[in-house]
Design an enzyme around this catalytic site. Structure first.
Site, PDB file in Angstrom:
ATOM      1  N   GLY A 161      -2.459  -3.495   9.095  1.00 48.98           N
ATOM      2  CA  GLY A 161      -2.218  -2.337  10.151  1.00 48.98           C
ATOM      3  C   GLY A 161      -1.842  -1.225   9.137  1.00 48.98           C
ATOM      4  O   GLY A 161      -2.044  -1.052   8.060  1.00 48.98           O
ATOM      5  N   LYS A 162      -1.095   0.032   9.930  1.00 50.31           N
ATOM      6  CA  LYS A 162      -1.052   1.121   9.162  1.00 50.31           C
ATOM      7  C   LYS A 162       0.054   0.962   8.222  1.00 50.31           C
ATOM      8  O   LYS A 162       1.364   0.886   8.637  1.00 50.31           O
ATOM      9  CB  LYS A 162      -0.368   2.160  10.403  1.00 50.31           C
ATOM     10  N   GLY A 163       0.128   1.089   7.039  1.00 52.53           N
ATOM     11  CA  GLY A 163       0.824   0.537   5.897  1.00 52.53           C
ATOM     12  C   GLY A 163       2.221   1.449   6.054  1.00 52.53           C
ATOM     13  O   GLY A 163       3.256   0.629   5.826  1.00 52.53           O
TER      14      GLY A 163
ATOM     15  N   ARG B  86      -1.942   5.759  -4.016  1.00 52.80           N
ATOM     16  CA  ARG B  86      -1.228   5.252  -2.700  1.00 52.80           C
ATOM     17  C   ARG B  86      -1.012   3.867  -2.626  1.00 52.80           C
ATOM     18  O   ARG B  86      -2.041   3.149  -2.980  1.00 52.80           O
ATOM     19  CB  ARG B  86      -2.144   5.666  -1.458  1.00 52.80           C
TER      20      ARG B  86
ATOM     21  N   THR C 271      -7.079  -5.507   5.834  1.00 53.29           N
ATOM     22  CA  THR C 271      -6.254  -6.139   4.997  1.00 53.29           C
ATOM     23  C   THR C 271      -6.655  -7.885   5.216  1.00 53.29           C
ATOM     24  O   THR C 271      -7.260  -7.894   6.227  1.00 53.29           O
ATOM     25  CB  THR C 271      -4.740  -6.188   5.504  1.00 53.29           C
TER      26      THR C 271
ATOM     27  N   GLY D 136       0.430   0.972  -0.180  1.00 50.52           N
ATOM     28  CA  GLY D 136       0.568   0.555   1.073  1.00 50.52           C
ATOM     29  C   GLY D 136       1.660  -0.715   1.276  1.00 50.52           C
ATOM     30  O   GLY D 136       2.649  -0.876   0.296  1.00 50.52           O
ATOM     31  N   ASP D 137       1.769  -1.167   2.165  1.00 50.95           N
ATOM     32  CA  ASP D 137       2.549  -2.214   2.563  1.00 50.95           C
ATOM     33  C   ASP D 137       2.273  -3.373   1.891  1.00 50.95           C
ATOM     34  O   ASP D 137       3.233  -4.396   1.892  1.00 50.95           O
ATOM     35  CB  ASP D 137       2.805  -2.642   4.046  1.00 50.95           C
TER      36      ASP D 137
END
Lengths: 322, 325
Positions: free
Chosen positions: A234-236, A211, A183, A213-214
């Site tokens: 990071g991991k959304g 999908r 990101t 994400g954050d």
């Protein structure tokens, strides 16, 4: 300490400590270039909102980072980009998701903020809005790099989503692990304490089409108010449930933590274990860049002469000018 | 063992001139949904299952703005969104741009339970729905005659409101002169927010929340509101479950649902104080409302507009269905 400050990131995650020079050096050069661009803009009196847009555009245009050109591919082999931007003083914000042809998603997010009564436009409608406002668009081939075609192929071989864009050939499936990185973002504050934050991404390698994400979610990937500005990576999926960007501001407002304490707490307690990082600046010119992943491509500078460009926790290239 | 509590809502901001029979229908629907949830809780169904069950009922009934009866886009179609969150592990699922799935809240639940992701949108979400085998229908199923009429009014109101030569008040059609409350730029008689939501705490103290909507009448295609956004329209933690409704943009920038939990976590406020705090301090000029439960079995409704369709009940036997302040 009161003064301007800026921080930017090019994603965090499982960045191998033995990253070859030919992959490391271009990214370090890009981080330095983007930092210089942002610092000059702040020094010349540009508003933080303009600065974060400018810097994120540059990061989007760089093919080595997962945003704009160089975005990772969906399971369908397409790109679906998303971005958001927020102005701290007014708390106005804009977000876009599901973009396939807009060269600079962050600028479209800014247009949603300024030219519509809405905050978030998605997919076909966001594309139509882009055309109505004449922003630069390109064929999908502009965004797709050979490296990302390989990554998708590998991810499909392992039949799992992965986002480690730094390694061309992971040796075994485990090395994909939970490395959910990639990101770009920028946060900035000026001498008057005006704050802004911006984040942009292509998402996950091999993500399901559709999908989200954050990154386009205000409070998760991006947040700014009168106290601080935050951009996460990071991991959304887990950053969403922890509303990690808002968390930094909430901890300062409600728990009275300092920026550094709030950033560290948000990464360690609210974000996903091992796959979370963020950059943040406060209204009085502090900066923090915590992460719990192996590394995070990052850079920052403050008015008192401090600069830092780093990838891993150690090996930080920092200096303070007198 | 704790005590359960439940709250449901059908949107914040109510047309003062809403016909009495429609007010009665709304109250009956809220009562029915509340009783459905109460029965499920009494038989020890988990909070997250109760939330899904109740929101499905609200979606299936055409009265409020979700599922069948959703507000229409500028093109006259329906584009729905929903989110759900389980407070115990802060797991969540969300969907946007849904055009054929009969119950968007259940698709959000499947995103949470059956996909590696938290949020799916538009064609990707529709594809996922088909792979999961959820019930789908033609888009026409969601379009009601009432809403076709409302869209027409909304389009007329917009064209008049955008015409600077005509003074704003009193020119947005007869409906507007009778109800001068404006939300999201539309007279409230036309705006008709009526998003639905449900929050539940079960006897084990597990909190959950869900929110579902058709969005704004006459909205741009692709406009995403607060309902599918975790932290904005919906949030649940170990401490509480929250569902918000009202002017979406104000809810998004205030991360309204998340902040109820945040002030409980970080400021140590009780549920009632937390709800009062966010309604007073977080909304700026926006109009919105919310329902919330705590893990102690408390239930609170809060709003800063003229009314909110709501119902709540606790295991102690308290039950209330209300519309106005």
């Amino acid at each position: 300490m009161v003064g301007w400050a800026i921080a930017l990131h090019g994603g965090g995650g499982e960045i191998p400590l033995d990253l070859p020079d030919e992959r490391r050096i271009p990214r370090e050069i890009a981080l330095r270039h983007c930092l210089d661009l942002g610092v000059s803009a702040l020094k010349s009196g540009k508003s933080p909102l303009d600065v974060v847009e400018l810097v994120v555009r540059e990061l989007e245009n760089h093919p080595d980072f997962n945003a704009g050109k160089g975005s990772v591919l969906t399971a369908g082999g397409t790109v679906e980009m998303e971005a958001s931007i927020m102005d701290g003083k007014t708390k106005r914000c804009g977000a876009v998701m599901g973009l396939t042809t807009v060269v600079n998603p962050i600028s479209l997010a800014r247009l949603v903020m300024e030219k519509t009564p809405h905050i978030n436009l998605a997919f076909d409608a966001a594309e139509a809005f882009a055309r109505a406002h004449g922003v630069e668009t390109a064929e999908e081939s502009h965004f797709i790099t050979p490296e990302n075609i390989d990554r998708l192929k590998q991810a499909k071989e392992f039949d799992r989503v992965q986002l480690d864009y730094t390694m061309p050939t992971p040796k075994e499936p485990e090395s994909f692990g939970d490395s959910q990185t990639g990101t770009v973002g920028c946060v900035a504050v000026d001498n008057a304490g005006n704050l802004a934050a911006a984040t942009s991404t292509g998402g996950f390698v091999n993500k399901m089409v559709g999908r989200v994400g954050d990154t386009p979610l205000i409070g998760a990937g991006t947040y700014a108010n009168q106290i601080c500005a935050v951009s996460t990576t990071g991991k959304g999926e887990e950053i969403i449930r922890g509303t990690v960007a808002r968390e930094v501001a909430a901890l300062m407002e409600y728990k009275g933590l300092s920026l550094a304490e709030a950033g560290a707490y948000a990464v360690d307690q609210s974000g996903p274990k091992g796959t979370c990082g963020l950059i943040a600046v406060s209204a009085n010119g502090e900066v923090t860049m915590p992460f719990n992943s192996t590394g995070m491509f990052r850079a920052c500078a403050t008015e008192d002469g401090y600069t830092e460009i780093g990838i891993w926790a150690n090996n930080i290239n920092q200096k303070t000018e007198e | 063992m704790g005590r359960w509590a439940i709250a449901v809502h059908g949107g914040a901001g109510i047309d003062p001139n809403l016909p009495v029979e429609r007010q009665e229908e709304a109250k009956q629907l809220l009562t029915r949904c509340l009783n459905l949830g109460i029965a499920a809780l009494s038989s020890n169904m988990s909070a997250i299952d109760v939330v899904e069950l109740v929101v499905r009922e609200l979606e299936t009934d055409p009265l409020f703005n979700s599922g069948r009866g959703s507000a229409l886009t500028e093109k006259g179609t329906v584009e729905m969104e929903a989110s759900i969150m389980d407070g115990t592990k802060r797991r969540c699922g969300a969907v946007s741009g849904i055009t054929t799935v009969k119950n968007p809240i259940s698709l959000a639940r499947l995103v949470m339970d059956k996909s590696p992701h938290s949020y799916l949108a538009f064609s990707g979400a529709e594809d996922f729905a088909r792979k999961q085998g959820v019930e789908t229908v033609d888009n026409d199923y969601f379009v009601t005659d009432d809403n076709v009429g409302m869209l027409k009014l909304a389009k007329e109101a917009n064209s008049i409101l955008f015409d600077y030569r005509i003074p704003l008040l009193g020119c947005a059609g007869a409906a507007a002169t009778e109800s001068p409350i404006v939300m999201n730029g539309l007279p409230i008689s036309i705006y008709a927010p009526e998003t639905v939501g449900c929050v539940v705490v079960d006897r084990e103290g597990r909190c959950a929340a869900g929110t579902s909507t058709g969005g704004l009448m006459n909205k741009m295609m692709g406009r995403i509101g607060d309902s599918p956004l975790i932290g904005a329209g919906t949030y649940a933690s170990e401490l509480c479950g929250v569902s918000c409704t009202g002017e979406g943009e104000a809810i998004i920038r205030s991360t309204l649902a998340r902040d109820v939990s945040a002030v409980m976590e970080y400021k140590g406020l009780a549920l009632q104080e937390a709800v009062d705090y966010v309604i007073k301090h977080r909304l700026d000029e926006g109009f919105a409302g919310l329902i919330a439960v705590s893990n102690k079995g408390e239930v609170v409704c809060g709003f800063n507009c003229n009314g909110m369709f709501r119902g709540c009940a606790t295991e102690d036997g308290f039950i209330e269905v209300a519309m106005w302040e």
